[in-house]
Design a protein around this motif. Sequence first.
Motif, PDB file in Angstrom:
ATOM      1  N   TRP A  84       0.777  -1.029   0.198  1.00  7.39           N
ATOM      2  CA  TRP A  84       0.047   0.112  -0.083  1.00  7.39           C
ATOM      3  C   TRP A  84       0.724   1.300   0.121  1.00  7.39           C
ATOM      4  CZ3 TRP A  84      -5.409   0.555   0.950  1.00  7.39           C
ATOM      5  CH2 TRP A  84      -5.924   1.820   0.993  1.00  7.39           C
ATOM      6  N   ALA A  86       0.964   5.085   0.300  1.00  6.75           N
ATOM      7  CA  ALA A  86      -0.022   6.389   0.852  1.00  6.75           C
ATOM      8  C   ALA A  86       0.729   7.598   0.310  1.00  6.75           C
ATOM      9  CB  ALA A  86      -0.048   6.367   2.358  1.00  6.75           C
ATOM     10  N   GLY A  87       0.009   8.343  -0.107  1.00  2.00           N
ATOM     11  CA  GLY A  87       0.289   9.767  -0.613  1.00  2.00           C
ATOM     12  C   GLY A  87      -0.527  10.067  -1.723  1.00  2.00           C
ATOM     13  N   ASN A 233      -2.694   5.899  -2.611  1.00  2.88           N
ATOM     14  CA  ASN A 233      -3.541   5.616  -1.163  1.00  2.88           C
ATOM     15  C   ASN A 233      -4.510   4.473  -1.626  1.00  2.88           C
ATOM     16  OD1 ASN A 233      -2.727   7.971  -0.074  1.00  2.88           O
ATOM     17  ND2 ASN A 233      -4.283   9.495  -0.831  1.00  2.88           N
ATOM     18  N   THR A 234      -3.943   3.271  -1.978  1.00  5.90           N
ATOM     19  CA  THR A 234      -4.392   2.086  -2.341  1.00  5.90           C
ATOM     20  C   THR A 234      -3.467   1.068  -2.391  1.00  5.90           C
ATOM     21  OG1 THR A 234      -6.344   0.994  -3.351  1.00  5.90           O
ATOM     22  CG2 THR A 234      -4.626   2.268  -4.813  1.00  5.90           C
ATOM     23  N   TYR A 269       3.139   0.564   3.413  1.00  7.13           N
ATOM     24  CA  TYR A 269       2.597  -0.501   4.121  1.00  7.13           C
ATOM     25  C   TYR A 269       2.285  -1.893   3.507  1.00  7.13           C
ATOM     26  CZ  TYR A 269       0.753   3.753   6.467  1.00  7.13           C
ATOM     27  OH  TYR A 269       0.767   4.977   7.156  1.00  7.13           O
TER      28      TYR A 269
END
Lengths: 277, 284
Positions: A84, A86-87, A233-234, A269
């Motif tokens: 994952w 993120a940003g 963000n996925t 992540y």
Amino acid sequence: MTISSLEGLLTAMPGGRSFRIIKAEINTQAQSLKRFSYWTSAGAPMAGVAPTTAVIPTNATAGAFPFTNPAGGAATYIARSNIWIAGAQTIAEAEIIDRLAHMGGLNATTIGDQTVNVDVTGSSNNLASRRGATDYSDVSWYIEIYTQIGASSRVLTVTYTDSLGNPNLTHTMNIGGSQATFGAGALIPIVPTNGNRISIIQKVSLAISTGTAGNFGITAVRHLCAMHPPSGNTGCEFDWSKLGLPRVHDSACLGIISWGSGFGAGILYGTIRLVQA
Amino acid sequence: MTITVAQLQRALSKAYFLPFGHNPDFNGTTNRFSSGWIYSTLVTTQGVAPTTAAIPTDATTGAMGPLPVPTTGKTLHVGAVHCGFTSNDVGSVAMHDRLGHMGGLNGTTVGDQTVNLDISVATSNLANRRGASDYSDVQWWVEMYTNGVGATPQVLTVTYTSGAGTPGQTTTVTIGGTGFRTQSRMIQIIPANGDTISIVEKVALAGSTGTAGNFGITATRFICYLTQQQSAIGNYLFTRTMMHWSSTGLERIHDSACLMQVHQPSNNSSSSTGIKGVLHLIEL
């Protein structure tokens, strides 16, 4: 032993181990289409340390995924992974690499020769297996920025030995000038234009100061697999067939690099699942 | 034991379907982890915020279950998982075995608060459920049970015993403030220096977050992962995602496992957002 059949894979899969990935964003200004290293990023695996003299890192080196070499001749593979990123503006690819060798402490204001001596021709720490093909075609070389260097783009001459053992060949490239070439975490590919493959980098030499000393080094890696969420963000999940069930040789120093399509390297992540059989 | 393709095929055709679901969603915030434990009202029964440290099982209220009992000589594995989200929620759902939990911690108490959550014990098959003997399969979290602790971020010092058995080790995590305070939020505890954790002994806030709330410490083991890439089109039944055996890794589900979901959304989800799915458990 190795996994040589679907039955072998099925039997190995439930016995695997999952290793968590949580890595802080290495560079909020990271540029698209450029690679960035998460070696010194905080989280899990724990942050690695910028090296000084040339060494061959392993799975026991701080910063690597701390897997245990299998016993009894068994082999290790990456069987599945999820990532994952993120940003809000980050769409990136995350790659799992074996960090074959590295050194740091180079100064981007020093004009003239600086010794490197990163050598992946040896057999210590299982390097003979880890580096892959005998012609060194599986090995990728990078300038790695540990602390931001200067904003002025300057020519760096890299002196290397090729895969045939011919020493003192040279390749020129630029460092400094943009986040992708001076920012923390930036990986700048060293690709000889004549098609040569590199087995040893002996030294580097700057023609002119970049303006800031920073801290950079030379890193040799072997790319093992890649995962790419469809948007920022996925997450995504890659099974063994998408990853290619890459072999992780004993003592491999597994790390993560990103290759962005957006602005910012992103927080990572996920997990990687290693199976041994 | 060798697993053949024929065995897998037979097992998949006889899978036990374990449904799960939550409505409303878990107070989703972009990129943040949320627990399904106390938002279990759609299919799975709703869990209860724990008080003193306990080892939950498949029989604990809030767990997905009860788990089927495998035939003698067989073991239980994840053959597939599928689920869907409602509304415009896109994100991931990870299945975890909830190994241990405790609650009742106070977001305004400055200084030590006792935790004593110990997963080194063998209670409720924990010796198998926790995985690797060095505790590297175990993930530790701060979990919010009420909505929530205060709006002021504070450093929480977590004192733990390492996987190697060394007590009194510490690491820190920030709780409180936007994204780190609402009910169901899970904030990962990353031990220092590459350690693993076998026991969380106590926690200590450096200052008050402003609101007591109720938070606790939770230990889980990651099982498998599912992502949904497309927003719902009117009804989550149309936007399901399925991961089959190669993606679930045929992960073993040990006896007494307390299965739960951890959600990571791609956008801030509303209170009407829900999740519904099925875990396909097979015997091998």
